[in-house]
Design a protein around this motif. Structure first.
Motif, PDB file in Angstrom:
ATOM      1  N   ALA A  13       0.829  -1.205   0.000  1.00 40.04           N
ATOM      2  CA  ALA A  13       0.000   0.000   0.000  1.00 40.04           C
ATOM      3  C   ALA A  13       0.863   1.255   0.000  1.00 40.04           C
ATOM      4  N   ARG A  14       1.968   1.202   0.769  1.00 44.34           N
ATOM      5  CA  ARG A  14       2.865   2.356   0.822  1.00 44.34           C
ATOM      6  C   ARG A  14       3.527   2.584  -0.547  1.00 44.34           C
ATOM      7  N   ASN A  15       3.993   1.515  -1.181  1.00 49.53           N
ATOM      8  CA  ASN A  15       4.611   1.632  -2.510  1.00 49.53           C
ATOM      9  C   ASN A  15       3.603   2.099  -3.552  1.00 49.53           C
ATOM     10  N   GLU A  16       2.363   1.627  -3.410  1.00 44.69           N
ATOM     11  CA  GLU A  16       1.301   2.028  -4.337  1.00 44.69           C
ATOM     12  C   GLU A  16       1.039   3.529  -4.218  1.00 44.69           C
ATOM     13  N   LYS A  17       1.033   4.027  -3.003  1.00 44.45           N
ATOM     14  CA  LYS A  17       0.802   5.451  -2.774  1.00 44.45           C
ATOM     15  C   LYS A  17       1.927   6.292  -3.363  1.00 44.45           C
ATOM     16  N   ILE A  18       3.166   5.822  -3.185  1.00 43.37           N
ATOM     17  CA  ILE A  18       4.322   6.536  -3.743  1.00 43.37           C
ATOM     18  C   ILE A  18       4.248   6.562  -5.264  1.00 43.37           C
ATOM     19  N   LYS A  19       3.871   5.430  -5.859  1.00 40.99           N
ATOM     20  CA  LYS A  19       3.767   5.341  -7.319  1.00 40.99           C
ATOM     21  C   LYS A  19       2.703   6.286  -7.851  1.00 40.99           C
ATOM     22  N   GLN A  20       1.548   6.322  -7.173  1.00 44.05           N
ATOM     23  CA  GLN A  20       0.465   7.213  -7.604  1.00 44.05           C
ATOM     24  C   GLN A  20       0.887   8.669  -7.520  1.00 44.05           C
ATOM     25  N   ALA A  21       1.618   9.005  -6.443  1.00 45.53           N
ATOM     26  CA  ALA A  21       2.096  10.380  -6.282  1.00 45.53           C
ATOM     27  C   ALA A  21       3.078  10.735  -7.380  1.00 45.53           C
ATOM     28  N   THR A  22       3.926   9.759  -7.769  1.00 47.30           N
ATOM     29  CA  THR A  22       4.913   9.990  -8.825  1.00 47.30           C
ATOM     30  C   THR A  22       4.231  10.201 -10.164  1.00 47.30           C
ATOM     31  N   VAL A  23       3.214   9.371 -10.443  1.00 46.96           N
ATOM     32  CA  VAL A  23       2.471   9.495 -11.701  1.00 46.96           C
ATOM     33  C   VAL A  23       1.773  10.847 -11.778  1.00 46.96           C
TER      34      VAL A  23
END
Length: 277
Positions: free
Chosen positions: A95-105
């Motif tokens: 979930a933490r990695n998913e949040k970081i990825k979404q923020a990056t996108v």
């Protein structure tokens, strides 16, 4: 005296509510009745979560599921939940990695928009989307500002005549509409040939570079308004004007008439020569 805080009743109710909801869903998934006596295993939870992965359920929601099932074990069944802890830890990381990825996108998307704005300049967001996209297309192709102003004016006029408000409204617009509009310009508007041609090319540009489709064949009635011939003074009339001028003003008049210079050009010449105009 130490003050002991009371538990948040609303939070507890919400926790228990979702714990029961996800336990019931887990039970139905495995074809069982949702009875508190069922001691579900970690493997059964993993199988349920894998089904959610296939359904593209985001990691943060799968984390909520395992947290609710842990709560059910702990508060409803009063049973140990150590075998579920490693699943929760794994989903916390996902979930933490998913949040970081979404923020990056999102940041990349914002950066891309800023880069486009840097290239094409500011676009007024209050304008209809089709006009905004027309401006972007013109600027990205490095066409002249005069072209942009003319094409925007022509497309706006077309939209008014057809009652169009946004780009989606152009879905039903085709060659027949363009032909009718150009004919109206010639018949009712009595515009010059160049004005009608400019309207045609503005709409053609819109179809090709904004709507991304063919406009179709257009056979509008052509404008037959004659070319406007300017009214000029005769040689005798010019000589009469010269007769009433002296010095610098006579020189200015001769430059304007003989050289076809603009007033601003004559003023700059006078400044360079140190003349007081």
């Amino acid at each position: 005296m130490t003050r002991v805080s009371q538990p948040d009743t609303s939070w507890c109710e919400s926790r228990d509510k979702w714990a029961k909801i996800w336990f019931e869903k887990l039970s139905r998934f495995h074809g069982r009745k949702p009875q508190a006596t069922w001691e579900f295993t970690a493997d059964e939870v993993i199988a349920y979560l894998r089904d959610h992965v296939r359904r593209k359920t985001p990691a943060w929601k799968r984390l909520k599921i395992i947290q609710s099932l842990i709560c059910y074990r702990r508060y409803v069944q009063s049973a140990p939940f150590d075998d579920l802890t490693f699943i929760r830890i794994k989903l916390e990381v996902l979930a933490r990695n998913e949040k970081i990825k979404q923020a990056t996108v999102k940041q990349s998307s914002d950066d891309a928009i800023e880069e486009i704005e840097d290239v094409v300049g500011h676009i007024d967001p209050r304008e209809p989307d089709v006009i905004q996209n027309l401006r972007r297309a013109i600027r990205l192709r490095h066409d002249q500002l005069a072209t942009e102003r003319a094409y925007v004016s022509n497309v706006r006029a077309f939209m008014r005549s057809r009652g169009l408000k946004c780009q989606a409204d152009f879905a039903a617009i085709g060659a027949a509409d363009v032909e009718s509009h150009l004919t109206d310009l010639a018949v009712d508007g009595n515009v010059a040939v160049s004005t009608q041609n400019r309207a045609f090319y503005a709409l053609l540009y819109l179809f090709q570079h904004v709507l991304k489709r063919e406009m179709g064949e257009v056979n509008a009635i052509r404008s037959n308004k004659g070319k406007q011939i300017p009214t000029v003074l005769s040689v005798a009339e010019i000589e009469q004007i010269y007769a009433h001028l002296r010095g610098v003003h006579l020189l200015i008049a001769k430059l304007l008439y003989g050289c076809g210079m603009r007033i601003s050009e004559v003023m700059r010449v006078g400044e360079r020569l140190g003349l007081r105009v």
